[in-house]
Structure formats: structure tokens, C-alpha cells
Design a protein around this motif. Structure first.
Motif, PDB file in Angstrom:
ATOM      1  N   ASP A   9     -88.944  -5.851  -3.617  1.00  0.00           N
ATOM      2  CA  ASP A   9     -87.546  -6.175  -3.386  1.00  0.00           C
ATOM      3  C   ASP A   9     -86.710  -5.187  -4.206  1.00  0.00           C
ATOM      4  OD1 ASP A   9     -85.138  -7.757  -2.927  1.00  0.00           O
ATOM      5  OD2 ASP A   9     -85.406  -8.417  -5.013  1.00  0.00           O
ATOM      6  N   ASP A  11     -82.772  -5.423  -5.318  1.00  0.00           N
ATOM      7  CA  ASP A  11     -81.831  -5.956  -6.318  1.00  0.00           C
ATOM      8  C   ASP A  11     -82.475  -7.082  -7.130  1.00  0.00           C
ATOM      9  OD1 ASP A  11     -80.063  -4.183  -5.161  1.00  0.00           O
ATOM     10  OD2 ASP A  11     -79.136  -5.706  -3.868  1.00  0.00           O
ATOM     11  N   GLY A  12     -82.430  -6.951  -8.445  1.00  0.00           N
ATOM     12  CA  GLY A  12     -83.011  -7.972  -9.321  1.00  0.00           C
ATOM     13  C   GLY A  12     -84.489  -7.753  -9.581  1.00  0.00           C
ATOM     14  N   THR A  13     -85.074  -6.768  -8.899  1.00  0.00           N
ATOM     15  CA  THR A  13     -86.495  -6.476  -9.094  1.00  0.00           C
ATOM     16  C   THR A  13     -86.674  -5.052  -9.620  1.00  0.00           C
ATOM     17  OG1 THR A  13     -87.116  -8.005  -7.317  1.00  0.00           O
ATOM     18  CG2 THR A  13     -88.763  -6.346  -7.963  1.00  0.00           C
ATOM     19  N   ASP A 134     -87.577 -11.344  -6.717  1.00  0.00           N
ATOM     20  CA  ASP A 134     -86.950 -12.353  -7.585  1.00  0.00           C
ATOM     21  C   ASP A 134     -86.447 -13.557  -6.797  1.00  0.00           C
ATOM     22  OD1 ASP A 134     -84.845 -10.877  -6.376  1.00  0.00           O
ATOM     23  OD2 ASP A 134     -83.466 -11.411  -7.991  1.00  0.00           O
ATOM     24  N   SER A 135     -86.683 -13.578  -5.485  1.00  0.00           N
ATOM     25  CA  SER A 135     -86.214 -14.688  -4.651  1.00  0.00           C
ATOM     26  C   SER A 135     -87.375 -15.266  -3.854  1.00  0.00           C
ATOM     27  CB  SER A 135     -85.140 -14.215  -3.664  1.00  0.00           C
ATOM     28  OG  SER A 135     -84.016 -13.742  -4.362  1.00  0.00           O
ATOM     29  N   ASP A 138     -88.416 -13.386  -0.796  1.00  0.00           N
ATOM     30  CA  ASP A 138     -89.312 -12.239  -0.990  1.00  0.00           C
ATOM     31  C   ASP A 138     -90.771 -12.702  -0.926  1.00  0.00           C
ATOM     32  OD1 ASP A 138     -87.147 -10.438  -1.571  1.00  0.00           O
ATOM     33  OD2 ASP A 138     -87.062 -11.262  -3.598  1.00  0.00           O
TER      34      ASP A 138
HETATM   35 MG   LIG Z   1     -83.597  -9.623  -5.179  1.00  0.00          MG
END
Ligand SMILES: [Mg+2]
Length: 194
Positions: A9, A11-13, A134-135, A138
Motif C-alpha cells: 500500500d 499512504d501510511g505504509t 495499514d488498512s 489492503d
Molecule cells: Mg494506506
């Protein structure tokens, strides 16, 4: 030759989460993310970014601008000598259909479309591959494609961990502080890939 892959992923990963990244300068790598990607590549994994980009469907970003953001991300990684094998993005969102968007698309995570397309394009062995994000969407995309899945606690990860069902938490293969820890874990599982 068929290869295993690690699907990431975005964003956030890989980069710091912020809602709707619309400019290249909004991309900031999460500490040690580049090192982790380099380690996975050295271990023989293809590393492929798979990212939902509803900002395109919502008119916040054009696909050309998204291309510029991804060029910038790749240039940040290249400063560490690291290169992604491919980037796949889903520009759709069912609530924002347009003439160019497919409201019933099969690529928006949790659907596995981007992973399946990458496997076809790059000759990847999904049974030996991993999805990292992060979700929950995912992880679900990874599972649907036949991959193992790791949750990172960066980005929305802490929230995802709190909200996940017992069943999801039993199913997830690893819960890690960050991509760096996931890289270490994957490389430890399979120290050498023929
Ligand atoms: Mg993410």
C-alpha cells in the motif's frame, strides 16, 4: 521466471499518511521504508505499489498529476538506490462515477484487481507473495489474491488494529510497527529465493 512479490500500500505504509496527497512535495517517506524495500528486492522479491487513488475520481487530482507524485516518490526511493518494480493505482470511486471511471471496478482495494493484474504483467507467484498495508482493505485485497498479509501500525494501522474483528486478527500473518519490521520478517522467513 516466476517470482514472489511484496505488494505495498502507499499512504501510511511507504509514505506518511495525510488525507489526499495532491502534490509531490506532500510525499514524505516513512523512516526506513526505502531500506526495507531494498532488502526485499535483494532477497529476490518484486516490490509493487498498489494504491487506491479516489482523489482522481473526486476531481482533486488528474492522472497526470498522480504520475508526477509517483515520479517524486520513485526519485526519493532512488536516493537510497531503491527501485519499485511497478506502481498500480485505482482511480475509481463508486460514489464519484464519471465517464472515465468504472463504478463497478475490480481494482479498488479490497478487490484484488491490481494485484491480479500485476501478477499477469510481471509473472508473479501470488502463493508466495505478501500484501502489506495499514488498512483492512489492503489485507483483504491480499487475501483475495491468495497472498499472505501483514498489517503495519503506521498510518491508519493503529486504528485498523483496534477496529479489526477477531477473525481478521487471527487471519493476519504479521502485525508490525512499520514496513522495516515487515521486511525483516519476510526476509527471515525465506532467507534465499532461488
Ligand atoms: Mg494506506
Amino acid at each position: 521466471m516466476i517470482r514472489p512479490a511484496v505488494f505495498l500500500d502507499r499512504d501510511g505504509t511507504v509514505n506518511v499518511e495525510r488525507s489526499y496527497i495532491t502534490r509531490p512535495e506532500d510525499i514524505h517517506l516513512i523512516p526506513h521504508a526505502a531500506t526495507a524495500i531494498g532488502r526485499l528486492k535483494a532477497a529476490g522479491y518484486a516490490v509493487v505499489l498498489v494504491t487506491n487513488q479516489a482523489a482522481v475520481a473526486k476531481g482533486l487530482l488528474t492522472e497526470v498529476e498522480l504520475g508526477g507524485i509517483h515520479k517524486h516518490l520513485e526519485s526519493l526511493l532512488s536516493c537510497s538506490g531503491v527501485f519499485l518494480d511497478a506502481i498500480y493505482y485505482c482511480p475509481h470511486h463508486s460514489q464519484f462515477p464519471s465517464s472515465s471511471s468504472d463504478p463497478e471496478c475490480s481494482c479498488r482495494k479490497p478487490s484484488p484487481g491490481m494485484i491480479l493484474q500485476a501478477a499477469r504483467d510481471l509473472d508473479l507467484d501470488l502463493g508466495k507473495s505478501f500484501m502489506v498495508g495499514d488498512s483492512l482493505s489492503d489485507l483483504q485485497a491480499g487475501w483475495s489474491a491468495g497472498c499472505r498479509a501483514a498489517l503495519v501500525l503506521t498510518g491508519h494501522g493503529e486504528h485498523t488494529h483496534l477496529e479489526a474483528s477477531d477473525e481478521d486478527l487471527r487471519r493476519v500473518d504479521l502485525i508490525a510497527e512499520s514496513l522495516a519490521d515487515v521486511g525483516e520478517w519476510i526476509c527471515g522467513l525465506q532467507p534465499s529465493i532461488p
